[in-house]
Design an enzyme around this catalytic site. Sequence first.
Site, short mmCIF file in Angstrom:
data_model
loop_
_atom_site.label_atom_id
_atom_site.label_comp_id
_atom_site.label_asym_id
_atom_site.label_seq_id
_atom_site.Cartn_x
_atom_site.Cartn_y
_atom_site.Cartn_z
N HIS A 141 35.09 80.89 -14.66
CA HIS A 141 34.34 80.53 -13.46
C HIS A 141 35.28 80.26 -12.30
O HIS A 141 36.29 79.55 -12.45
CB HIS A 141 33.49 79.28 -13.72
CG HIS A 141 32.71 78.84 -12.52
ND1 HIS A 141 31.71 79.60 -11.96
CD2 HIS A 141 32.82 77.74 -11.73
CE1 HIS A 141 31.21 78.99 -10.91
NE2 HIS A 141 31.87 77.85 -10.73
N SER A 142 34.97 80.82 -11.13
CA SER A 142 35.72 80.61 -9.90
C SER A 142 37.18 81.04 -10.10
O SER A 142 37.43 82.18 -10.46
CB SER A 142 35.59 79.14 -9.46
OG SER A 142 35.95 78.97 -8.11
N MET A 143 38.15 80.16 -9.90
CA MET A 143 39.53 80.53 -10.17
C MET A 143 39.68 81.05 -11.59
O MET A 143 40.44 81.98 -11.86
CB MET A 143 40.47 79.34 -9.96
CG MET A 143 41.94 79.67 -10.19
SD MET A 143 43.06 78.23 -10.11
CE MET A 143 42.88 77.61 -11.79
N ALA A 161 37.66 82.83 -13.21
CA ALA A 161 37.25 84.22 -13.30
C ALA A 161 38.41 85.15 -12.99
O ALA A 161 38.64 86.15 -13.68
CB ALA A 161 36.08 84.49 -12.36
N SER A 186 32.33 84.60 -13.31
CA SER A 186 31.33 83.78 -12.63
C SER A 186 31.88 83.18 -11.34
O SER A 186 33.02 82.70 -11.31
CB SER A 186 30.90 82.64 -13.58
OG SER A 186 30.14 81.66 -12.91
#
Length: 243
Positions: free
Chosen positions: A84-86, A88, A112
């Site tokens: 998720h975010s970083m 990802a 994500s």
Amino acid sequence: MNRAYTGADADCELVCFPHAGGSAGYWRGLALDLAPDVDVLAVQYPGRLDRLNEAPVEDLHLLADLVAEVLGPPGNRPRALLGHSMGASLAYEVAVRLARLPGGEPQLLVLSGRRAPSAAHRRQRFRPRDDAELVDRMRGLGGTQAVLLDDPEMLELILPVLRGDYRALETYEDTAGRLLTCPVVALTGDRDPEAPVEDIQGWRDHTSGDFRTHVFGGGHFYLNDRAGEVTELVRGLLPTHAG
């Protein structure tokens, strides 16, 4: 690497990568919900909790090298990566590195809350002027509990990690090209300013395999409010047998 659920007989392995400022514990709820069918591993980045005495790694490529070396090729069951975010971006870089090993490519990559690299030019990179601006950003995104940001002692522990993670993001350039063959699924919230729906479509250019997107109601941390829906989606996507 933290094993959020130990399942020697689990059908598959899911490796989870937390967001900037996050820790392996972020994935505990997902791990418990997927037990006992899935063996969930969560990556604990240096500089937090049980790795508090280690300096944060401020280069996502170096961090990906380290994680890929620890993971190596999967054993006799399929492996999927979720970030998720970083996390990802890091999951993508780790997948690229594993794909260079015989039999090492994951069978699924779930990304994500992250713009595709091809859409990165539409967003100005966040370069905080000071710690106050960095903390304000974390409050706005909602990923870190406000009570932690309001506690001076906790904030003193969190800030070095946040600084390191955002330095890594500021300097990160993706490994370009259609380098994967595994399915890629891109997730976002319909009100996520960090990963607008149109900006996650470009992840299709990084695999020759199947690609799909899924949009949840919510902002950047839609996962917190849509935990059950996310769990069921991930469960349905995961490979359950090798080959």
